[in-house]
Design an enzyme around this catalytic site. Structure first.
Site, short mmCIF file in Angstrom:
data_model
loop_
_atom_site.label_atom_id
_atom_site.label_comp_id
_atom_site.label_asym_id
_atom_site.label_seq_id
_atom_site.Cartn_x
_atom_site.Cartn_y
_atom_site.Cartn_z
N HIS A 150 49.93 26.09 -54.94
CA HIS A 150 48.99 25.01 -54.62
C HIS A 150 47.61 25.61 -54.30
O HIS A 150 47.32 25.96 -53.17
CB HIS A 150 49.53 24.23 -53.42
CG HIS A 150 48.77 22.97 -53.09
ND1 HIS A 150 49.35 21.90 -52.46
CD2 HIS A 150 47.47 22.61 -53.29
CE1 HIS A 150 48.46 20.94 -52.28
NE2 HIS A 150 47.29 21.36 -52.78
N PHE A 165 40.95 25.90 -57.47
CA PHE A 165 39.96 26.91 -57.86
C PHE A 165 38.63 26.30 -58.33
O PHE A 165 37.72 27.02 -58.70
CB PHE A 165 40.56 27.89 -58.88
CG PHE A 165 41.37 29.01 -58.25
CD1 PHE A 165 41.51 29.11 -56.87
CD2 PHE A 165 41.97 29.98 -59.03
CE1 PHE A 165 42.24 30.14 -56.27
CE2 PHE A 165 42.70 31.03 -58.45
CZ PHE A 165 42.85 31.10 -57.08
N ARG A 166 38.51 24.98 -58.32
CA ARG A 166 37.21 24.29 -58.43
C ARG A 166 36.48 24.43 -59.75
O ARG A 166 35.32 24.00 -59.85
CB ARG A 166 36.25 24.75 -57.31
CG ARG A 166 36.79 24.67 -55.89
CD ARG A 166 37.13 23.28 -55.48
NE ARG A 166 37.42 23.18 -54.03
CZ ARG A 166 38.21 22.26 -53.51
NH1 ARG A 166 38.79 21.34 -54.26
NH2 ARG A 166 38.42 22.22 -52.21
N ASP A 224 47.50 25.64 -50.35
CA ASP A 224 46.55 24.54 -50.49
C ASP A 224 45.13 25.09 -50.32
O ASP A 224 44.29 24.48 -49.66
CB ASP A 224 46.84 23.41 -49.48
CG ASP A 224 45.96 22.18 -49.68
OD1 ASP A 224 45.35 22.06 -50.76
OD2 ASP A 224 45.89 21.36 -48.75
N HIS A 254 35.60 25.11 -49.50
CA HIS A 254 34.35 24.33 -49.38
C HIS A 254 33.38 25.23 -48.64
O HIS A 254 33.79 26.01 -47.78
CB HIS A 254 34.56 23.06 -48.54
CG HIS A 254 35.54 22.08 -49.12
ND1 HIS A 254 35.25 21.29 -50.20
CD2 HIS A 254 36.80 21.77 -48.75
CE1 HIS A 254 36.30 20.51 -50.48
NE2 HIS A 254 37.26 20.79 -49.62
C1 NCD Z 1 42.06 19.46 -50.91
C2 NCD Z 1 40.78 19.86 -51.65
O1 NCD Z 1 39.75 20.08 -51.01
O2 NCD Z 1 40.82 19.95 -52.88
N1 NCD Z 1 41.72 19.11 -49.56
C3 NCD Z 1 42.55 19.04 -48.50
O3 NCD Z 1 42.10 18.58 -47.44
N2 NCD Z 1 43.81 19.46 -48.54
C4 NCD Z 1 42.75 18.35 -51.64
C5 NCD Z 1 44.18 18.13 -51.21
O4 NCD Z 1 45.03 19.02 -51.37
O5 NCD Z 1 44.51 17.05 -50.72
ZN ZN Z 2 45.58 20.60 -52.17
ZN ZN Z 3 46.71 17.24 -51.04
#
Ligand code: NCD
Ligand code: ZN
Ligand code: ZN
Length: 440
Positions: free
Chosen positions: A60, A63-64, A303, A307
């Site tokens: 999970h 990588f944007r 995850d 940012h």
């Molecule tokens: C994730 C993201 O910034 O892409 N943000 C988050 O708060 N977990 C998106 C996601 O996994 O829900």
């Molecule tokens: Zn996520």
């Molecule tokens: Zn999520």
């Protein structure tokens, strides 16, 4: 031409749960042999004092690229991954544009092929309108469904759409399990402008649990394969465990931040700690650890949601949600092992074996002959503090800055190639897209 070979000599590795000295012979990118001593002729990587683990698989990451490369791209994200002992990543579809069409999938494949230093797989995003296109996508890690809104605009509100997916899809459905209607209800009922600590009230555990329930129901009815992303509370895990006992094919993951951070991070750092689902009060975190140790949580995935701090440190409603951590995945787990919260075998199971099994990734997740030579050589005694100035992710910060961690990757090999080591990165080879057998 002979296959390129490499002998990793002098490392210790887990053999039936015990660390034993073994040599590993790599040929043609795969593990050819593991023995007390291998082929004297092969070029040698001296791994004395190090422990060989299968490369971590982060199921999970965000990588944007395409769309938000000012905070990460395949090059920077994969470098961060290598430093964290991660050799395979599965990337989420909430990029810009989102990975919700055949064209967007092909485009992301091109971008990852061109720049990723680790092996990779891609999720396809479900919308209310693209079910046929999602079902037609080939070679994907699975289909991602956002039952609550998060970063990016992906959202599925209708149970009929979810039902249609489970009725027709044989692969893995990954859900972001927070119920959008309940989120909006809680927000409307708040009675004041939301502040950072309200995040956990707006996106509370009952809202997460309701979304888990909404996903389990059609998965059970159609015999579908479900994976619940980033569980934040024992309640969600218990729902998964109950369903599994009833025969539902369901797994779940926990993030490092839901195990290692809690609401006090939000008290200290405000909206910087905003993440979906939210950081919970300390008792939830302790209960999650118990469930991880008991084997009720299948795997750890970061995850990794990079940012910039300039996007995080804003008033709560404007602040971006998400926390980065791919480059600390193994150091954070190895520190937890050093503190005896986990065994080293648990670390390997949670970060490597279980993700390979859950998503059916071929030839990954184990140090065994015929498997890809994705190997991380770690120094379990190395102690370093997380240095915010040295973060490799383009987002340039870490919620773990200043933490003293024991156990760091020294070499990370992708299919036998030393991609990261004491002299830095060798970017001369690209990662490849992984292949999936039908998931379990
Ligand atoms: C994730 C993201 O910034 O892409 N943000 C988050 O708060 N977990 C998106 C996601 O996994 O829900
Ligand atoms: Zn996520
Ligand atoms: Zn999520």
């Amino acid at each position: 031409m002979t296959e390129s070979t490499l002998a990793i000599r002098g490392a210790r590795m887990l053999v039936n749960g015990e660390l034993r000295r073994r040599d590993i012979l790599v040929a043609g990118g795969r593990i050819a042999k593991i023995d007390r001593a291998v082929d004297a002729e092969a070029p040698t990587l001296d791994a004395s004092g190090l422990v060989a683990l299968p490369g971590a698989i982060d199921a999970h990451v965000h990588f944007r690229e395409p769309g938000a490369t000012h905070k990460e791209d395949w090059a920077s994200g994969s470098r961060a991954a290598l430093a964290g002992g991660v050799t395979t990543v599965l990337d989420m579809p909430n990029t810009t544009p989102p990975t919700t069409s055949a064209a967007a999938l092909a485009d992301k494949r091109r971008l990852a092929s061109a720049s990723s230093l680790v092996d990779w797989g891609l999720f396809f995003g479900l919308t209310e309108r693209n079910l046929a296109e999602a079902l037609a996508a080939q070679g994907i890690a699975g289909i991602k469904v956002y039952l609550g809104s998060s970063t990016g605009g992906l959202l599925v509100l209708s149970d009929a759409t979810l039902d249609g997916l489970f009725a027709a899809y044989g692969g893995t459905v990954v859900v972001h399990a927070e119920d959008e209607r309940l989120i909006l209800q809680k927000l409307a009922g708040l009675g004041h402008a939301p502040l950072p600590l309200d995040h956990g009230r707006i996106r509370d555990v009952p809202g997460a649990l309701e979304a888990v329930r909404r996903a389990l129901e059609p998965a059970a009815r159609h015999g579908g394969r479900l994976h619940v992303a980033h569980v934040s509370s024992p309640d969600e895990v218990e729902a998964v465990v109950r369903a599994r006992a009833e025969g539902v094919r369901v797994t779940c993951e926990v993030t490092p931040h839901h195990l290692l951070l809690d609401e006090s991070f939000v008290v200290a750092y405000g909206a910087r700690g905003k993440v979906n689902p939210p950081l919970r009060p300390l008792p939830a975190r302790d209960a999650l650890w118990e469930l991880v140790r008991a084997g009720a949580v299948d795997l750890v995935a970061t995850d990794h949601a990079p940012h910039l701090l300039s996007e995080k440190d804003l008033a709560y409603p404007q602040a971006a949600a998400g926390l980065p951590s791919v480059e600390l995945l193994l150091p954070l787990l190895l520190e937890s092992a050093a503190e005896r919260r986990l065994s080293l075998s648990d670390v390997v199971r949670l970060s490597s074996e279980a993700p390979a099994r859950a998503f059916g990734i071929e030839r990954k997740g184990r140090l065994e002959p015929e498997h890809d030579a994705d190997i991380v050589l770690v120094d379990l005694l190395a102690v370093r503090s997380v240095n915010a100035a040295a973060i490799r992710s383009r987002c340039g910060w870490s919620p773990y800055a200043g933490r003293r961690l024991r156990g760091w990757p020294v070499y990370t090999l992708v299919r036998g190639h030393v991609a990261f080591g004491p002299s830095g990165y060798d970017a001369s080879r690209r990662g490849r897209e992984v292949t999936f057998r039908s998931a379990r």
